[in-house]
Enzyme design. Structure first.
Site, PDB file in Angstrom:
ATOM      1  N   HIS A  92       0.815  -1.206   0.000  1.00 19.47           N
ATOM      2  CA  HIS A  92       0.000   0.000   0.000  1.00 19.47           C
ATOM      3  C   HIS A  92       0.849   1.257   0.000  1.00 19.47           C
ATOM      4  O   HIS A  92       0.366   2.354   0.314  1.00 19.47           O
ATOM      5  CB  HIS A  92      -1.007  -0.019   1.163  1.00 19.47           C
ATOM      6  CG  HIS A  92      -2.242  -0.779   0.778  1.00 19.47           C
ATOM      7  ND1 HIS A  92      -2.182  -2.044   0.245  1.00 19.47           N
ATOM      8  CD2 HIS A  92      -3.562  -0.453   0.809  1.00 19.47           C
ATOM      9  CE1 HIS A  92      -3.418  -2.456  -0.030  1.00 19.47           C
ATOM     10  NE2 HIS A  92      -4.267  -1.511   0.300  1.00 19.47           N
ATOM     11  N   ASP A 159      -6.825   4.728   9.689  1.00 24.72           N
ATOM     12  CA  ASP A 159      -8.208   4.846   9.178  1.00 24.72           C
ATOM     13  C   ASP A 159      -8.604   3.594   8.412  1.00 24.72           C
ATOM     14  O   ASP A 159      -9.768   3.209   8.389  1.00 24.72           O
ATOM     15  CB  ASP A 159      -8.320   6.018   8.191  1.00 24.72           C
ATOM     16  CG  ASP A 159      -8.112   7.347   8.867  1.00 24.72           C
ATOM     17  OD1 ASP A 159      -8.206   7.401  10.097  1.00 24.72           O
ATOM     18  OD2 ASP A 159      -7.854   8.329   8.148  1.00 24.72           O
ATOM     19  N   GLU A 272     -10.632  13.798  14.064  1.00 25.44           N
ATOM     20  CA  GLU A 272     -10.020  13.966  12.743  1.00 25.44           C
ATOM     21  C   GLU A 272     -10.646  15.169  12.063  1.00 25.44           C
ATOM     22  O   GLU A 272     -11.683  15.670  12.502  1.00 25.44           O
ATOM     23  CB  GLU A 272     -10.222  12.725  11.869  1.00 25.44           C
ATOM     24  CG  GLU A 272      -9.211  11.640  12.128  1.00 25.44           C
ATOM     25  CD  GLU A 272      -9.005  10.686  10.964  1.00 25.44           C
ATOM     26  OE1 GLU A 272      -9.566  10.912   9.881  1.00 25.44           O
ATOM     27  OE2 GLU A 272      -8.265   9.695  11.164  1.00 25.44           O
TER      28      GLU A 272
HETATM   29  P1  FAD Z   1       4.156  -1.788   2.254  1.00 30.62           P
HETATM   30  O1  FAD Z   1       3.707  -0.713   1.328  1.00 30.62           O
HETATM   31  O2  FAD Z   1       4.173  -3.153   1.717  1.00 30.62           O
HETATM   32  O3  FAD Z   1       5.599  -1.422   2.839  1.00 30.62           O
HETATM   33  C1  FAD Z   1       5.916  -0.113   3.274  1.00 30.62           C
HETATM   34  C2  FAD Z   1       7.384  -0.019   3.677  1.00 30.62           C
HETATM   35  O4  FAD Z   1       7.605  -0.785   4.841  1.00 30.62           O
HETATM   36  C3  FAD Z   1       8.348  -0.558   2.621  1.00 30.62           C
HETATM   37  O5  FAD Z   1       9.543   0.159   2.691  1.00 30.62           O
HETATM   38  C4  FAD Z   1       8.561  -1.988   3.069  1.00 30.62           C
HETATM   39  O6  FAD Z   1       9.797  -2.508   2.604  1.00 30.62           O
HETATM   40  C5  FAD Z   1       8.523  -1.838   4.592  1.00 30.62           C
HETATM   41  N1  FAD Z   1       7.986  -3.018   5.250  1.00 30.62           N
HETATM   42  C6  FAD Z   1       6.861  -3.719   4.970  1.00 30.62           C
HETATM   43  N2  FAD Z   1       6.713  -4.727   5.848  1.00 30.62           N
HETATM   44  C7  FAD Z   1       7.755  -4.646   6.699  1.00 30.62           C
HETATM   45  C8  FAD Z   1       8.177  -5.396   7.825  1.00 30.62           C
HETATM   46  N3  FAD Z   1       7.479  -6.450   8.250  1.00 30.62           N
HETATM   47  N4  FAD Z   1       9.314  -5.031   8.450  1.00 30.62           N
HETATM   48  C9  FAD Z   1      10.036  -3.965   8.048  1.00 30.62           C
HETATM   49  N5  FAD Z   1       9.695  -3.224   6.976  1.00 30.62           N
HETATM   50  C10 FAD Z   1       8.571  -3.559   6.317  1.00 30.62           C
HETATM   51  N6  FAD Z   1      -1.245   5.270   7.033  1.00 30.62           N
HETATM   52  C11 FAD Z   1      -1.566   5.783   8.233  1.00 30.62           C
HETATM   53  O7  FAD Z   1      -0.699   6.044   9.047  1.00 30.62           O
HETATM   54  N7  FAD Z   1      -2.864   6.015   8.556  1.00 30.62           N
HETATM   55  C12 FAD Z   1      -3.888   5.717   7.713  1.00 30.62           C
HETATM   56  O8  FAD Z   1      -5.032   5.926   8.062  1.00 30.62           O
HETATM   57  C13 FAD Z   1      -3.573   5.156   6.449  1.00 30.62           C
HETATM   58  N8  FAD Z   1      -4.539   4.830   5.570  1.00 30.62           N
HETATM   59  C14 FAD Z   1      -4.202   4.330   4.356  1.00 30.62           C
HETATM   60  C15 FAD Z   1      -5.212   4.024   3.434  1.00 30.62           C
HETATM   61  C16 FAD Z   1      -4.896   3.526   2.197  1.00 30.62           C
HETATM   62  C17 FAD Z   1      -5.999   3.209   1.234  1.00 30.62           C
HETATM   63  C18 FAD Z   1      -3.544   3.354   1.829  1.00 30.62           C
HETATM   64  C19 FAD Z   1      -3.184   2.868   0.456  1.00 30.62           C
HETATM   65  C20 FAD Z   1      -2.532   3.657   2.720  1.00 30.62           C
HETATM   66  C21 FAD Z   1      -2.857   4.148   3.981  1.00 30.62           C
HETATM   67  N9  FAD Z   1      -1.872   4.464   4.908  1.00 30.62           N
HETATM   68  C22 FAD Z   1      -2.205   4.975   6.133  1.00 30.62           C
HETATM   69  C23 FAD Z   1      -0.466   4.332   4.538  1.00 30.62           C
HETATM   70  C24 FAD Z   1       0.141   3.048   5.038  1.00 30.62           C
HETATM   71  O9  FAD Z   1       0.422   3.172   6.426  1.00 30.62           O
HETATM   72  C25 FAD Z   1       1.436   2.775   4.296  1.00 30.62           C
HETATM   73  O10 FAD Z   1       1.130   2.526   2.954  1.00 30.62           O
HETATM   74  C26 FAD Z   1       2.247   1.677   4.899  1.00 30.62           C
HETATM   75  O11 FAD Z   1       3.359   1.502   4.082  1.00 30.62           O
HETATM   76  C27 FAD Z   1       1.522   0.349   5.132  1.00 30.62           C
HETATM   77  O12 FAD Z   1       1.264  -0.339   3.959  1.00 30.62           O
HETATM   78  P2  FAD Z   1       1.713  -1.859   3.763  1.00 30.62           P
HETATM   79  O13 FAD Z   1       1.469  -2.640   4.972  1.00 30.62           O
HETATM   80  O14 FAD Z   1       1.070  -2.284   2.500  1.00 30.62           O
HETATM   81  O15 FAD Z   1       3.290  -1.713   3.585  1.00 30.62           O
END
Ligand code: FAD
Length: 515
Positions: A92, A159, A272
């Site tokens: 994400h 969220d 918020e």
């Molecule tokens: P990824 O996108 O897969 O990874 C993000 C980063 O973290 C990369 O650098 C990856 O290498 C690293 N990573 C992933 N897993 C690990 C692990 N286990 N250990 C170490 N590093 C790791 N954020 C908020 O704070 N509040 C919100 O309300 C919010 N709402 C969102 C809503 C949507 C629709 C989207 C798309 C994003 C939202 N986000 C929000 C952002 C979200 O927190 C970030 O995208 C975050 O990266 C989490 O996504 P992911 O788990 O898919 O991680």
């Protein structure tokens, strides 16, 4: 097919050769790596749909040991491009942060598939109270469901809950509870982390604290989180939830700051803010608050104002039936202290679960997949009026072609809930606002327009001397990263040298590896 052949020939092959030549303890050649087009396509795609980096292969770990082995192998590879390893949580990210061009992407979800739900464990400890031990690959929605079954829940959320624990802890994890409980990174007791050297280490405030604080908000630079221990509290069952509209920015920001102050009584549980524009007024989740006639009243007001501000405020309560009178009275007392437009208050009662899952799963977006050129900022409170005048009131209503699903989130946070030892960066003020310009663009041309808009916002901040910090930062140059981290930059460099000296981890963040 062409991609697959190229990958096999140029990239996977060297890794397997290395695998065959290292220490037998590292189970050479047995790693569950894949480079078929489905695996590669997923690993080179994220929610932003703006960056696509092709990895050499994708690891589908069946155990934590598989990741340890992969990182140890990568340490033996001298080819900078090929040794990069990125954990992919739920993909994400917006700009390729979980990708690894020419390297290996770890499909974290695979850990869950082979563990049959065993990687979420609710525990009662005599000293620590209730906590949950969760795999870094777990989605927050699953953490919520597992803990609610025991009448418990973490206190700090995002969220949207279809994000992984490891992914949000690598950033901050914020929502309307963060003013009170801090971001999710302030709500962690302990973690298991695989460092860039392939060592599996347990860390906490007291045990390996450099790693613990480094990983929290550390953008994946120091280790891969395989387990996090999150404290739990008794879960509320229901919420009183109000949506309040403002036309005047000073009233809006004064009320938001009043609501997050420790002196507010009765205190809310969630605060918020949102920016309402002509385009995003009909959003599905927001329309839950208002009938079409309410929406047309807001639309009429918008025609005069160009932009409106809204506060979402929530009070939790414990009851199995809606509308318990003492809570109603408390909530009324809270709302009476605010200066929203009197006829523009929309309120409802909902279960705690319905409230926390208010943003539904966006996982299977229909084709064509939209682009999401988002910009997330932290803005110091002292300059919030200037920022509003220049950017929000000044620029947002003029943005060409905004999509109806575009969301603008805007609310204040208390810095005293953030431990300065964590890697996450905030402005240097006690109260700062978070702004999410969450653009959706259905064409690449519109994505470019939105990106230019974001650049313009950053340019205005520089020119006006408004010291903003990016949340989910994305920069093109080393100097910009140095500016971003400010006094934390030497600490980041030092920790990188200790925990990931070969700069293997999370190359897609482009902090230490400008690929
Ligand atoms: P990824 O996108 O897969 O990874 C993000 C980063 O973290 C990369 O650098 C990856 O290498 C690293 N990573 C992933 N897993 C690990 C692990 N286990 N250990 C170490 N590093 C790791 N954020 C908020 O704070 N509040 C919100 O309300 C919010 N709402 C969102 C809503 C949507 C629709 C989207 C798309 C994003 C939202 N986000 C929000 C952002 C979200 O927190 C970030 O995208 C975050 O990266 C989490 O996504 P992911 O788990 O898919 O991680």
């Amino acid at each position: 097919m062409a991609i697959q052949l190229r990958l096999l020939h140029y990239t996977l092959f060297p890794l397997l050769l290395i695998a065959a030549s290292v220490n037998a303890n590292q189970r050479p050649g047995s790693l569950p790596l894949r480079n078929d087009s489905a695996a590669v396509r997923l690993a080179s795609t994220d929610y932003g749909n703006l960056v696509h980096e092709i990895p050499s292969s994708v690891l589908f770990p069946t155990s934590v040991d598989d990741i340890v082995d992969l990182i140890k192998l990568s340490n033996h590879n001298d080819d900078h491009r090929r040794r990069g390893v990125a954990a992919r949580g739920h993909g994400h990210s917006i700009r390729g942060q979980a990708m690894a061009r020419g390297g290996v992407v770890v499909n974290m979800a695979s850990l869950n598939r082979s563990c049959n739900g065993a990687r979420i464990q609710v525990v009662r400890d005599k000293e620590l109270g209730f906590y949950v031990d969760v795999g870094g690959e777990q989605l927050w929605i699953d953490v919520l469901q597992a803990t609610l079954r025991q009448g418990l829940a973490p206190e700090s959320w995002t969220d949207y809950l279809y994000l992984t624990v490891g992914g949000t802890l690598s950033n901050a994890g914020i929502s309307g509870q963060a003013f009170l409980h801090g971001p999710q990174i302030s709500n962690v007791l302990e973690m298991d982390v695989i460092t860039g050297k392939g060592e599996l280490m347990t860390c906490s405030k007291d045990k390996n604290p450099d790693l613990f604080f480094g990983v929290l908000g550390g953008l994946g630079q120091f280790g891969i989180i395989t387990r996090a221990r999150i404290p739990l509290a008794k879960a509320p069952t229901r919420v009183k939830w109000a949506f309040l509209v403002y036309s005047n920015f000073s009233d809006f920001s004064r009320d938001q700051e009043k609501l997050i102050a420790s002196t507010m009584a009765p205190a809310p549980d969630f605060v918020e803010g949102l920016l309402v524009t002509t385009e995003n007024i009909t959003q599905q989740w927001r329309s839950r608050f208002s009938s079409p006639s309410n929406q047309s009243a807001i639309a009429d007001l918008l025609k005069k104002q160009g932009i409106l501000y809204a506060i979402e405020v929530v009070k939790y309560y414990h009851s199995h039936t809606p509308a318990s009178p003492p809570t109603d009275k408390e909530f009324e007392r809270l709302l009476k202290q605010l200066s929203f437009i009197p006829s523009f208050i929309f309120s409802r009662d909902a279960s705690y679960f319905e409230f926390l899952t208010r943003v539904s799963n966006l996982g299977n977006l229909p084709a064509p997949i939209p682009f999401h050129p988002w910009l997330n900022l932290f803005i110091p409170k002292s300059r919030i009026s200037d920022f509003n005048a220049a950017v929000l009131a000044g620029m947002l209503p003029t943005l060409p072609h905004p999509d109806p699903s575009t969301v603008y989130i805007f609310y204040p946070l208390n810095r005293n809930k953030w431990d300065a030892r964590m890697s996450a960066v905030t402005p240097d003020e006690e109260v700062f606002y978070t702004l999410g310009l969450l653009h959706t663009s259905t064409t690449s041309d519109n994505a470019e327009i939105n990106d230019k808009f974001n650049d313009e916002v950053m340019r205005i901040c520089r020119e006006e001397g408004i010291q903003v910090k990016q949340y989910f930062p994305h920069y093109q140059s080393r100097q910009e990263w140095i500016n971003h981290f400010g006094p934390k930059w030497p600490i980041m460099k030092h920790k990188k040298a200790i925990f990931d000296p070969k700069r293997i981890l999370s190359p897609g963040q482009r902090i230490f590896n400008h690929i």
